[in-house]
Design a protein around this motif. Sequence first.
Motif, PDB file in Angstrom:
ATOM      1  N   ASN A  75      -5.600   5.248  10.619  1.00 36.97           N
ATOM      2  CA  ASN A  75      -4.720   4.144  11.634  1.00 36.97           C
ATOM      3  C   ASN A  75      -4.301   4.804  13.035  1.00 36.97           C
ATOM      4  O   ASN A  75      -4.850   4.066  13.934  1.00 36.97           O
ATOM      5  CB  ASN A  75      -3.421   3.936  10.693  1.00 36.97           C
ATOM      6  CG  ASN A  75      -2.627   3.152  11.655  1.00 36.97           C
ATOM      7  OD1 ASN A  75      -2.707   2.935  13.035  1.00 36.97           O
ATOM      8  ND2 ASN A  75      -1.741   1.922  10.510  1.00 36.97           N
ATOM      9  N   HIS A 135      -0.640   7.985   7.634  1.00 41.05           N
ATOM     10  CA  HIS A 135      -0.098   6.956   7.176  1.00 41.05           C
ATOM     11  C   HIS A 135       0.658   8.391   6.124  1.00 41.05           C
ATOM     12  O   HIS A 135       2.323   7.910   5.617  1.00 41.05           O
ATOM     13  CB  HIS A 135      -0.478   6.215   6.826  1.00 41.05           C
ATOM     14  CG  HIS A 135       0.495   4.750   6.641  1.00 41.05           C
ATOM     15  ND1 HIS A 135       1.562   4.518   5.974  1.00 41.05           N
ATOM     16  CD2 HIS A 135       0.552   3.794   7.764  1.00 41.05           C
ATOM     17  CE1 HIS A 135       2.180   3.175   6.408  1.00 41.05           C
ATOM     18  NE2 HIS A 135       1.853   2.672   7.417  1.00 41.05           N
ATOM     19  N   LYS A 140      -3.635  -6.817   5.583  1.00 34.26           N
ATOM     20  CA  LYS A 140      -3.947  -6.867   6.428  1.00 34.26           C
ATOM     21  C   LYS A 140      -5.028  -7.420   7.470  1.00 34.26           C
ATOM     22  O   LYS A 140      -5.286  -8.343   7.100  1.00 34.26           O
ATOM     23  CB  LYS A 140      -4.407  -5.375   6.925  1.00 34.26           C
ATOM     24  CG  LYS A 140      -3.237  -4.400   6.547  1.00 34.26           C
ATOM     25  CD  LYS A 140      -3.190  -2.895   7.207  1.00 34.26           C
ATOM     26  CE  LYS A 140      -1.507  -2.689   7.097  1.00 34.26           C
ATOM     27  NZ  LYS A 140      -1.652  -0.768   7.149  1.00 34.26           N
ATOM     28  N   ARG A 146      -6.854   0.573   4.763  1.00 29.85           N
ATOM     29  CA  ARG A 146      -7.707  -0.465   5.755  1.00 29.85           C
ATOM     30  C   ARG A 146      -9.310   0.154   5.233  1.00 29.85           C
ATOM     31  O   ARG A 146     -10.747   0.260   5.951  1.00 29.85           O
ATOM     32  CB  ARG A 146      -8.204  -0.324   7.300  1.00 29.85           C
ATOM     33  CG  ARG A 146      -6.712  -0.565   7.554  1.00 29.85           C
ATOM     34  CD  ARG A 146      -6.669  -1.202   9.527  1.00 29.85           C
ATOM     35  NE  ARG A 146      -6.334  -1.565   9.772  1.00 29.85           N
ATOM     36  CZ  ARG A 146      -4.645  -1.403  10.414  1.00 29.85           C
ATOM     37  NH1 ARG A 146      -4.200   0.847   9.659  1.00 29.85           N
ATOM     38  NH2 ARG A 146      -3.370  -1.657  10.469  1.00 29.85           N
ATOM     39  N   GLU A 171      -7.243   9.477   4.702  1.00 34.75           N
ATOM     40  CA  GLU A 171      -6.991   8.196   5.065  1.00 34.75           C
ATOM     41  C   GLU A 171      -8.783   7.888   6.146  1.00 34.75           C
ATOM     42  O   GLU A 171      -9.151   7.929   6.780  1.00 34.75           O
ATOM     43  CB  GLU A 171      -6.171   8.114   5.940  1.00 34.75           C
ATOM     44  CG  GLU A 171      -5.464   6.671   6.711  1.00 34.75           C
ATOM     45  CD  GLU A 171      -4.222   7.410   7.164  1.00 34.75           C
ATOM     46  OE1 GLU A 171      -3.308   7.487   7.057  1.00 34.75           O
ATOM     47  OE2 GLU A 171      -4.527   6.638   8.595  1.00 34.75           O
ATOM     48  N   ASN A 213       0.300   4.482  -2.583  1.00 34.57           N
ATOM     49  CA  ASN A 213       0.078   5.634  -2.197  1.00 34.57           C
ATOM     50  C   ASN A 213       1.227   6.636  -2.985  1.00 34.57           C
ATOM     51  O   ASN A 213       0.896   7.176  -3.326  1.00 34.57           O
ATOM     52  CB  ASN A 213       0.347   5.828  -0.666  1.00 34.57           C
ATOM     53  CG  ASN A 213      -0.946   5.522   0.149  1.00 34.57           C
ATOM     54  OD1 ASN A 213      -2.124   5.537  -0.828  1.00 34.57           O
ATOM     55  ND2 ASN A 213      -0.136   5.206   1.162  1.00 34.57           N
ATOM     56  N   GLU A 244       5.710   7.944   5.935  1.00 34.03           N
ATOM     57  CA  GLU A 244       6.090   7.616   4.283  1.00 34.03           C
ATOM     58  C   GLU A 244       6.141   9.203   3.423  1.00 34.03           C
ATOM     59  O   GLU A 244       6.351   9.000   2.338  1.00 34.03           O
ATOM     60  CB  GLU A 244       4.355   7.273   2.986  1.00 34.03           C
ATOM     61  CG  GLU A 244       3.488   5.501   3.532  1.00 34.03           C
ATOM     62  CD  GLU A 244       2.129   5.819   3.124  1.00 34.03           C
ATOM     63  OE1 GLU A 244       2.019   6.502   1.897  1.00 34.03           O
ATOM     64  OE2 GLU A 244       1.775   4.829   3.983  1.00 34.03           O
ATOM     65  N   ALA A 302       0.742  -1.425   0.292  1.00 32.84           N
ATOM     66  CA  ALA A 302       0.129  -0.390   0.151  1.00 32.84           C
ATOM     67  C   ALA A 302       0.611   1.481   0.257  1.00 32.84           C
ATOM     68  O   ALA A 302       0.713   2.031  -0.617  1.00 32.84           O
ATOM     69  CB  ALA A 302      -0.672  -0.105   1.219  1.00 32.84           C
ATOM     70  N   THR A 303       2.657   1.225   0.489  1.00 37.04           N
ATOM     71  CA  THR A 303       2.926   2.790   1.303  1.00 37.04           C
ATOM     72  C   THR A 303       3.171   2.813  -0.575  1.00 37.04           C
ATOM     73  O   THR A 303       3.507   3.610  -1.533  1.00 37.04           O
ATOM     74  CB  THR A 303       4.012   1.762   1.492  1.00 37.04           C
ATOM     75  OG1 THR A 303       3.683   1.130   2.779  1.00 37.04           O
ATOM     76  CG2 THR A 303       5.279   2.849   1.331  1.00 37.04           C
TER      77      THR A 303
HETATM   78  C1  LIG Z   1      -0.432  -0.080   7.202  1.00 41.03           C
HETATM   79  C2  LIG Z   1      -0.860   0.768   6.696  1.00 41.03           C
HETATM   80  C3  LIG Z   1      -0.221   1.643   4.735  1.00 41.03           C
HETATM   81  C4  LIG Z   1       0.944   0.415   4.459  1.00 41.03           C
HETATM   82  O1  LIG Z   1       0.475  -0.964   4.005  1.00 41.03           O
HETATM   83  P1  LIG Z   1       1.336  -1.819   3.547  1.00 41.03           P
HETATM   84  O2  LIG Z   1       1.305  -2.335   2.577  1.00 41.03           O
HETATM   85  O3  LIG Z   1       2.252  -1.662   4.187  1.00 41.03           O
HETATM   86  O4  LIG Z   1       2.215  -0.604   2.746  1.00 41.03           O
HETATM   87  C5  LIG Z   1      -0.818   2.243   4.516  1.00 41.03           C
HETATM   88  N1  LIG Z   1      -1.747   2.948   4.917  1.00 41.03           N
HETATM   89  C6  LIG Z   1      -2.064   3.425   6.350  1.00 41.03           C
HETATM   90  C7  LIG Z   1      -2.962   4.096   6.794  1.00 41.03           C
HETATM   91  C8  LIG Z   1      -1.845   2.010   6.421  1.00 41.03           C
HETATM   92  O5  LIG Z   1      -2.434   1.722   7.339  1.00 41.03           O
END
Ligand SMILES: *Cc1c(COP(=O)(O)O)cnc(C)c1O
Length: 363
Positions: free
Chosen positions: A162, A108, A222, A194, A158, A87, A113, A83-84
């Motif tokens: 998180n 995040h 996740k 999420r 977001e 983004n 990031e 997810a990094t």
């Molecule tokens: C975990 C998370 C990410 C990053 O996810 P990865 O797949 O571990 O890179 C990005 N944004 C949020 C809100 C997260 O909780």
Amino acid sequence: MSTTMLLHNAQNITYENLSRHSGEQLIDLRSDTVTCPTDEMYTAIVHAVLGDDGLDGDPTARELECVTAELLGKEAGVYLPSATMANLTAIMAQSNRQEIVLAHEDSHIFSAERGGAAITGAFYHGISGEAGAMDLMLLNAALLSNRSKLRTAIVCLESSHNSAGGTVLPLSYMKEVSDMTHRENALVHLDGARLFNAAASIGVPAVEIADYCDTVSVCLSKGLSAPMGAVLVGTKTTISKARELRRALGGNQRQVGIAAAAGLVAIQSMTERLKEDNATAALLSKELSGITPLKINVPQTNIVLIDISETGLNAIEWETLLRNKGVLARPWGNFSLRCVTHRHISPEDILKVVAVFASAMDS
Ligand SMILES: *Cc1c(COP(=O)(O)O)cnc(C)c1O
């Protein structure tokens, strides 16, 4: 050893077995990323149709991209290792160097990031606000300064949030952000790592949240329990740029259908059960709030924040104490712990965790 035998062996390495092999039954609340693939995922992996995703495409990854895009009401999708990276490519595909990216200061994207700024060349500007929601007055003021200063290209949301403790942005708030952002010719990106926990919390299909955003990233590894991977969805033009950026960043993989097959199961059959994680988090919060002097958030999704500032111990000390009693939690700042519920955490586990906290407070 044949490939099938290797996969068969892998199938025996369940999360439960791992804890057993280490000699104790750990209750791991550090993150929902610790979830292991389901049996259905292992079966899908064995039967996945594979191709070279860097050459002429992997059919299973293609299917995952189409299914996710359709589910979220977008034209196209691209499968990424994390997810990094989803983004990062979303920002790069929709902004130019020296443009501004606005995000909540605890998001995040802004906190974990922001190193990405060195790659994107964009300015990341953090905006404060309650419960993971950027203050609308501050956001609007930042957008209006577009007219005289550097241009804001993207506003990042977001949900669930998180670090705010899994809070969900109300749809009315998302609409306001979307309207004010588009009025200034900027775009909305949703970090929906999420997203499906958020959708389960407010009881709407995820597409109703995605509708307010131009691009959406979702994390498959996740609570959805896939071993790896994320999908970015948006317009055909944006996604084809993101696909090129993925190559530039070294994110092209080959027979990636091995992972995408598990991702397909995640997106098609694991979203509904996230309600259960939200419910176990609510149970944990309710039970722990009966223990003085702990202060607990009322979770909207699967993240419980425990304020331990009045217990006389700091977060690191609590972490060690809990670990010695078989419970893993994450220090979240000096005086808080973060506990995340997921598929391997049952209501019975929650009651054990509560008993551990209670006995720690007694001693
Ligand atoms: C975990 C998370 C990410 C990053 O996810 P990865 O797949 O571990 O890179 C990005 N944004 C949020 C809100 C997260 O909780």
